[in-house]
Design a protein around this motif. Structure first.
Motif, PDB file in Angstrom:
ATOM      1  N   ASN A  53      -7.970 -90.203 -21.738  1.00 50.27           N
ATOM      2  CA  ASN A  53      -8.512 -91.626 -21.928  1.00 50.27           C
ATOM      3  C   ASN A  53      -8.282 -92.405 -22.983  1.00 50.27           C
ATOM      4  O   ASN A  53      -7.931 -93.712 -23.007  1.00 50.27           O
ATOM      5  N   SER A  54      -7.739 -91.617 -24.201  1.00 52.37           N
ATOM      6  CA  SER A  54      -7.592 -92.539 -25.411  1.00 52.37           C
ATOM      7  C   SER A  54      -6.835 -91.603 -26.252  1.00 52.37           C
ATOM      8  O   SER A  54      -7.094 -90.246 -26.416  1.00 52.37           O
ATOM      9  N   ILE A  55      -5.854 -92.110 -27.198  1.00 56.65           N
ATOM     10  CA  ILE A  55      -5.016 -91.466 -27.981  1.00 56.65           C
ATOM     11  C   ILE A  55      -5.302 -92.229 -29.644  1.00 56.65           C
ATOM     12  O   ILE A  55      -5.137 -93.405 -29.500  1.00 56.65           O
ATOM     13  N   VAL A  56      -5.648 -91.260 -30.640  1.00 55.41           N
ATOM     14  CA  VAL A  56      -5.483 -92.063 -31.974  1.00 55.41           C
ATOM     15  C   VAL A  56      -4.614 -91.031 -32.832  1.00 55.41           C
ATOM     16  O   VAL A  56      -4.892 -89.919 -32.870  1.00 55.41           O
ATOM     17  N   GLU A  57      -4.071 -91.578 -33.738  1.00 56.56           N
ATOM     18  CA  GLU A  57      -3.437 -90.979 -35.027  1.00 56.56           C
ATOM     19  C   GLU A  57      -4.328 -90.921 -36.087  1.00 56.56           C
ATOM     20  O   GLU A  57      -4.501 -91.804 -36.571  1.00 56.56           O
ATOM     21  N   GLY A  58      -4.618 -89.760 -36.689  1.00 56.70           N
ATOM     22  CA  GLY A  58      -5.575 -89.882 -37.777  1.00 56.70           C
ATOM     23  C   GLY A  58      -4.809 -90.042 -39.063  1.00 56.70           C
ATOM     24  O   GLY A  58      -3.678 -90.082 -39.234  1.00 56.70           O
ATOM     25  N   HIS A  59      -5.617 -90.088 -40.150  1.00 52.48           N
ATOM     26  CA  HIS A  59      -5.088 -90.366 -41.505  1.00 52.48           C
ATOM     27  C   HIS A  59      -4.109 -89.561 -42.029  1.00 52.48           C
ATOM     28  O   HIS A  59      -3.310 -89.583 -42.828  1.00 52.48           O
ATOM     29  N   ASP A  60      -4.309 -88.110 -41.660  1.00 52.94           N
ATOM     30  CA  ASP A  60      -3.645 -87.145 -42.155  1.00 52.94           C
ATOM     31  C   ASP A  60      -2.398 -86.580 -40.947  1.00 52.94           C
ATOM     32  O   ASP A  60      -2.060 -85.748 -41.241  1.00 52.94           O
TER      33      ASP A  60
ATOM     34  N   LEU B 155      -7.329 -86.777 -29.116  1.00 48.62           N
ATOM     35  CA  LEU B 155      -7.306 -87.394 -27.609  1.00 48.62           C
ATOM     36  C   LEU B 155      -8.757 -87.272 -27.122  1.00 48.62           C
ATOM     37  O   LEU B 155      -9.306 -86.244 -27.341  1.00 48.62           O
ATOM     38  N   ALA B 156      -8.867 -88.106 -26.425  1.00 46.75           N
ATOM     39  CA  ALA B 156     -10.183 -88.208 -25.576  1.00 46.75           C
ATOM     40  C   ALA B 156     -10.025 -87.715 -24.189  1.00 46.75           C
ATOM     41  O   ALA B 156      -8.996 -88.581 -23.615  1.00 46.75           O
ATOM     42  N   THR B 157     -10.691 -86.810 -23.689  1.00 50.40           N
ATOM     43  CA  THR B 157     -10.499 -86.524 -22.298  1.00 50.40           C
ATOM     44  C   THR B 157     -12.006 -86.189 -21.746  1.00 50.40           C
ATOM     45  O   THR B 157     -12.786 -86.088 -22.311  1.00 50.40           O
ATOM     46  N   PRO B 158     -11.909 -86.183 -20.466  1.00 53.20           N
ATOM     47  CA  PRO B 158     -13.025 -85.709 -19.776  1.00 53.20           C
ATOM     48  C   PRO B 158     -13.910 -84.466 -20.161  1.00 53.20           C
ATOM     49  O   PRO B 158     -15.340 -84.393 -19.843  1.00 53.20           O
ATOM     50  N   SER B 159     -13.009 -83.615 -20.633  1.00 51.25           N
ATOM     51  CA  SER B 159     -13.583 -82.092 -20.994  1.00 51.25           C
ATOM     52  C   SER B 159     -13.848 -81.906 -22.280  1.00 51.25           C
ATOM     53  O   SER B 159     -14.041 -80.848 -22.971  1.00 51.25           O
TER      54      SER B 159
END
Length: 1015
Positions: A464-471, A476-480
């Motif tokens: 559903n969504s992807i983000v790169e962290g500071h490190d 990744l956001a998933t339904p599970s």
């Protein structure tokens, strides 16, 4: 006095100066302003509107055909009889507020009212302007009233009086508009004679070009020009001549009824076919929501534009958000993902399909590789690239190439996991991640794809969504659950790890490295490797969250299924969030809807700090920093004050009678367009410890206040939720009841003191009476014992001595028994003498029993003391008669002390001091002898009862006995008896009786001290 209203108006005036720079944003289209309208259905009952103006106390006044209408932001009040005992005023033709704080009200005929500090007066009668009719009114360049009348001609109100502007010629026509330009020329627009000018006392006609057209409105400009509104269009005078400003020709067919200028230089034009705005750059645009007559226009102190016509009053103002919709060229009302590139181009994708961009009000469309017919799920970018996740067409990248874009698309044929890409993210190093609908995630690095799915450890194949962290960690956001990728390893987090739900819809990392997680069960966050759920969430944050972004101040912006919210991030983290820390935005703030859309990056922050939100209706943008800079401060207006249900006059100093059960303060914000969003805090000095909680109610009630001076502080938030306005302060006094006054309390204290003195005297009287009875009983008993001893034992000794004396005389001189009898006779003589001395101690035979010093002076004779010892009795002050029983006990204590000094101290000097003071009797016996051992002084000598007897006697009579002695330094014995016990009572005069009482009262501390010493 008008002190309270004057203070309130001063506060409002200060806010007005601050707000002078506020105005509508000229960069917005007229359709992007928030448009409100009040007609009969919303309480406006004034009929045709002729004039609008705001007074210094913040009210909006509306001149209508039915009379004067006052608007406080909530309700309209029709005022038909502002002057008591006067007929209805009828139609109000003009309203002007001058620099001196006056609101001028022009009526039909020779009637002119002035409103100031809550009061109306007939200014025409007061200033001798009854003749003729007033037909035009405005403000000059310095903010003073300009008035034109048929008889009085042109007059100016300055420094509290009217000044006539004399001209050498008279004008035959009737002026219906008047204005002053920067060069101090007065302009008169007539109904059918054209335009006239007054310059240095000379009246002249300006141009024949106007013919017989009615000149309805005149508007001076900052550069010395003059806009002229006529029945046949609008003209401009540049200071020398009429010039063509290149305005659209359709204006020449409109009747110009009203003109005003806002603080940004835009000219607002009221016509018989609606409202138009002319910007400083010459662009003219209509308000499409108004199509009837606009007869008057006014800019209030918040910078809002008010205008009215035949049956309603309307308002235009800036909202927090600027919304773009089909009216601004967008292809659809509903939009999905948003991305803003470094060049300021805003990329957006309608839910219906296609890819578009917006810059400087222009909308562009990308049609390459079928993008115009495909649905775009996600947009990301960086490094001059724009990456597109598509419903069917895979992954597309746009690269800027001069004035166009180079397009490249990746599909399954190129190694992409699936052509349906729901989420795309470009890392800082250029790596691109593409999350698919049902085939996991693909990583594009160096032109090569690497695919990950549940087989590789991913929580779910739907991303559903992807983000790169500071490190560098990928989230990744998933339904599970929430998945993280670091070091080529996957780690999954679900409800078992603390998430409210394993269904994660969206994720976002803020500047403080907090990862915010939006799940179907509510929000959570990950900080320092630990997942936590915010506490005490308001109801609006329990909805499904579609997008999260952070502005430069650190506040979070969220779009939910039914709200657009601004949240204090720090309070959300600490669990101290309440409703005052959550700002909810709606249609009153410039949004066309509050329903978010289920797309990744539907809420973003662009490089300049603006927040973009895609909604079901329109694409909205807000600039938080601009809001902070331009938010108009709100002040508080006091509507009314009542005590016990009775309203008080605000023009008088506020003093409330004793016993006022409750005091009600009714107030309102001076923000007229959105008063319902106002928030208030208040604090009462002398009662409240701190400010109240933020409230929406417009009333503060205080009950059962104690007498004293108080000061109520009230502050209001602006319509953007900022507490940037001044405090309104209301001082008032609660007067005390007579029993709460200082004199009454002092009287009560005095009465209590007198009562205590009386109780003390009564107690001493009873104690003295009891002591006297006991002393009389003891004296009678001792007298009886002395008589018995004298009549029996002593007489027996005397008789026996006489018999032995006779027997001794009958014995011959050489009898061996004769010396023995002589010794017995001598012993009996000594015993008899000692018995007599003892009887003297039991029964004082002194005829003057009250002369204590005389009794002390005879002790040395009684004891047959060596004459070498110096002995004296010293008396201080005047003798006072002693109570007999007290005198007897005092004498015995003193006699014992003197006897001890003579017999045991080996002293050279013995002194007795007697002091008859007003509060006590004091006897001091001192010697310069060898002193007493401290142990003996404390406990007495075994077998001797002198010291214990002295102590017992002093205690029985309520006296204080002190013994001070040191070895080789002599001894002092001090006996002190309170005057109430020692001296016989007298009958003093009334005045001296009062002084005696107070003097006895002063003895009480010494009595307390005496008691402590005895312990």
């Amino acid at each position: 006095m008008n002190w309270l209203r004057g203070c309130l108006l001063a506060g409002v005036a200060g806010i007005c100066l601050v707000n002078a720079a506020c105005a509508l944003d000229p960069a917005r289209a007229v359709s992007q302003y928030v448009h409100d309208k009040w007609g009969a259905s919303r309480g406006f009952l004034g009929g045709t509107v002729y004039a609008i103006c705001q007074s210094d106390d913040g009210y909006l006044w509306i001149g209508t055909e039915r009379g004067l209408v006052r608007f406080d932001g909530f309700a309209f009040t029709l005022i038909q009889r502002p002057l008591p005992d006067s007929p209805p005023i009828g139609a109000v033709r003009g309203l002007v507020s001058d620099a001196e704080g006056n609101l001028w009200i022009r009526l039909d005929g020779p009637h002119l009212l002035r409103y100031r500090q809550g009061k109306f007066e007939d200014a025409a009668v007061r200033n001798g302007l009854e003749g003729g009719a007033f037909t035009a009114m405005s403000i000059d360049g310095e903010g003073h009233l300009l008035l034109w009348g048929i008889e009085s001609r042109t007059v100016r109100y300055r420094n509290g009086k009217f000044q006539s502007l004399e001209t050498s010629e008279d004008m035959d026509g009737i002026a219906i508009s008047v204005a002053e330009t920067r060069d101090h020329k007065i302009w008169l627009g007539t109904r059918d004679l054209g335009l006239f000018r007054i310059e240095q006392g000379s009246l002249s006609k300006v141009s024949n070009r106007f013919g017989d057209r009615s000149i309805n409105a005149l508007l001076p400009t900052n550069n010395g020009g003059l806009w002229i509104g006529t029945d046949a269009g609008i003209e401009f005078w540049d200071g020398n001549a009429l010039v063509d400003k290149g305005l659209p020709s359709f204006l020449n067919h409109l009747q110009i009824l009203a003109l005003t200028k806002d603080s940004e230089g835009s000219v607002w034009i009221g016509t018989n076919h609606g409202l138009f705005r002319l910007t400083p750059d010459g662009a003219i645009s209509p308000d499409r929501d108004s199509d009837g007559e606009v007869t008057t226009i006014y800019q209030d102190r918040d910078g809002d534009i008010w205008f009215g016509g035949l049956r309603a009053i309307e308002n235009l103002r800036d909202g927090t958000f600027t919304t773009y919709s089909t009216a601004q060229g967008l292809p659809s009302e509903s939009n999905g993902p948003v991305y803003v590139d470094p060049e300021g181009r805003t990329w957006f994708a309608p839910l219906s399909g296609g890819l578009y961009w917006l810059k400087d009000g222009h909308v562009g469309h990308i049609t390459s590789t079928g993008l115009d017919s495909d649905v775009v799920y996600s947009i990301s970018g960086g490094g001059g690239e724009v990456w597109i996740g598509r419903q069917h067409g895979g992954l597309t990248v746009l690269t800027k190439n001069a004035d166009s874009f180079a397009v490249q698309t990746y599909t399954q044929a190129d190694g992409l996991a699936q052509n349906s890409v729901y989420s795309v993210h470009r890392n800082r190093d250029g790596t691109v991640w593409a999350g698919t609908v049902s085939a996991g995630v693909s990583r594009l690095r160096g032109g090569k794809f690497t695919n990950y799915s549940t087989a590789n450890g991913l929580a779910s194949n739907s991303v559903n969504s992807i983000v790169e962290g500071h490190d560098g960690t990928m989230w990744l956001a998933t339904p599970s659950g929430l998945a993280s990728f670091a070091g080529e390893r996957w780690t999954n987090h679900s409800a078992s790890n603390g998430l409210p739900s394993s269904d994660v819809r969206s994720i976002f990392e803020d500047k403080k490295q907090v990862l915010w997680i939006a799940t179907s069960g509510g929000p959570a966050y990950l900080l320092s490797g630990h997942i936590a759920v915010p506490r005490a969430l308001p109801e609006s944050l329990r909805e499904e969250i579609f997008g999260i972004a952070e502005d430069k101040r650190g506040f979070l912006w969220l779009a939910t299924s039914d709200h657009v919210l601004e949240v204090d991030r720090d309070r959300l983290l600490t669990g101290t969030l309440d409703s005052s820390n959550v700002q909810s935005y709606g249609t009153a703030d410039g949004l066309q809807s509050v329903e978010g859309v289920r797309r990744e990056r539907s809420v973003i922050t662009d490089p300049s700090g603006r927040v973009w939100i895609s909604l079901s209706r329109g694409l909205a943008v807000a600039d938080p920093e601009l809001i902070l800079r331009t938010s108009a401060p709100a002040t508080v207006r006091i509507e009314s004050i009542s005590a016990g249900g009775i309203q008080v006059n605000l023009n008088d100093s506020l003093k409330f009678s004793p016993g006022s059960q409750s005091i009600d303060f009714n107030y309102a914000s001076t923000s007229l367009s959105t008063p319902e969003v106002g928030r208030f805090r208040y604090k009462l000095d002398g009662y409240d410890q701190d400010w109240s909680h933020v409230v929406t109610s417009r009333q503060a009630i205080y009950s059962h206040l104690s007498p004293g001076s108080y000061r109520l502080h009230i502050v209001a938030s602006s319509r953007e939720g900022l507490w940037n306005g001044p405090e309104t302060t209301i001082p008032f006094v609660i007067e005390p009841a007579f029993w709460q006054t200082r004199w009454f309390r002092a009287l009560c204290a005095a009465l209590c003191a007198l009562l205590l003195v009386a109780l003390y005297r009564l107690r001493m009287y009873h104690l003295t009476r009891q002591l006297n009875l006991r002393f009389q009983e003891r004296l009678a008993e001792r007298t009886r014992i002395a008589q018995e001893l004298h009549d029996t034992l002593l007489q027996g000794f005397v008789s026996a001595s006489m018999q032995l004396d006779v027997a001794e005389d009958q014995l011959p001189d050489d009898s061996p028994a004769k010396p023995l009898l002589r010794r017995v006779l001598q012993l009996m003589g000594r015993v008899t003498e000692e018995g007599r001395n003892a009887l003297r101690g039991l029964r004082t035979a002194d005829t003057d029993s009250r002369d204590l010093e005389l009794a002390f002076s005879r002790i040395w004779q009684e004891l047959a003391i060596d004459e070498k010892i110096s002995y004296r009795v010293i008396v201080h002050s005047v003798r006072r008669p002693l109570r007999p029983a007290i005198r007897d006990e005092v004498y015995r204590i003193g006699r014992e002390a003197v006897a001890n000094a003579f017999l045991h101290a080996q002293a050279n000097t013995v002194e007795v001091e007697l002091e008859y003071a007003s509060r006590y009797l004091r006897i001091m016996v001192r010697d310069d002898g060898c002193g007493i051992d401290p142990h003996v002084l404390e406990t007495g000598r075994k077998g001797h009862w002198g010291l214990p007897g002295m102590r017992e006697r002093s205690e029985r009579i309520g006296a204080n006995l002190r013994l001070r002695s040191r070895i080789g330094a002599g001894t002092e014995v001090e006996l002190t008896i309170p005057s109430a016990i020692a001296f016989e009572s007298q009958s003093p005069r009334p005045v001296s009786q009062w002084f005696t009482w107070f003097n006895r009262e002063k003895f009480e501390p010494q009595s307390g001290e005496r008691k402590r010493e005895r312990k």
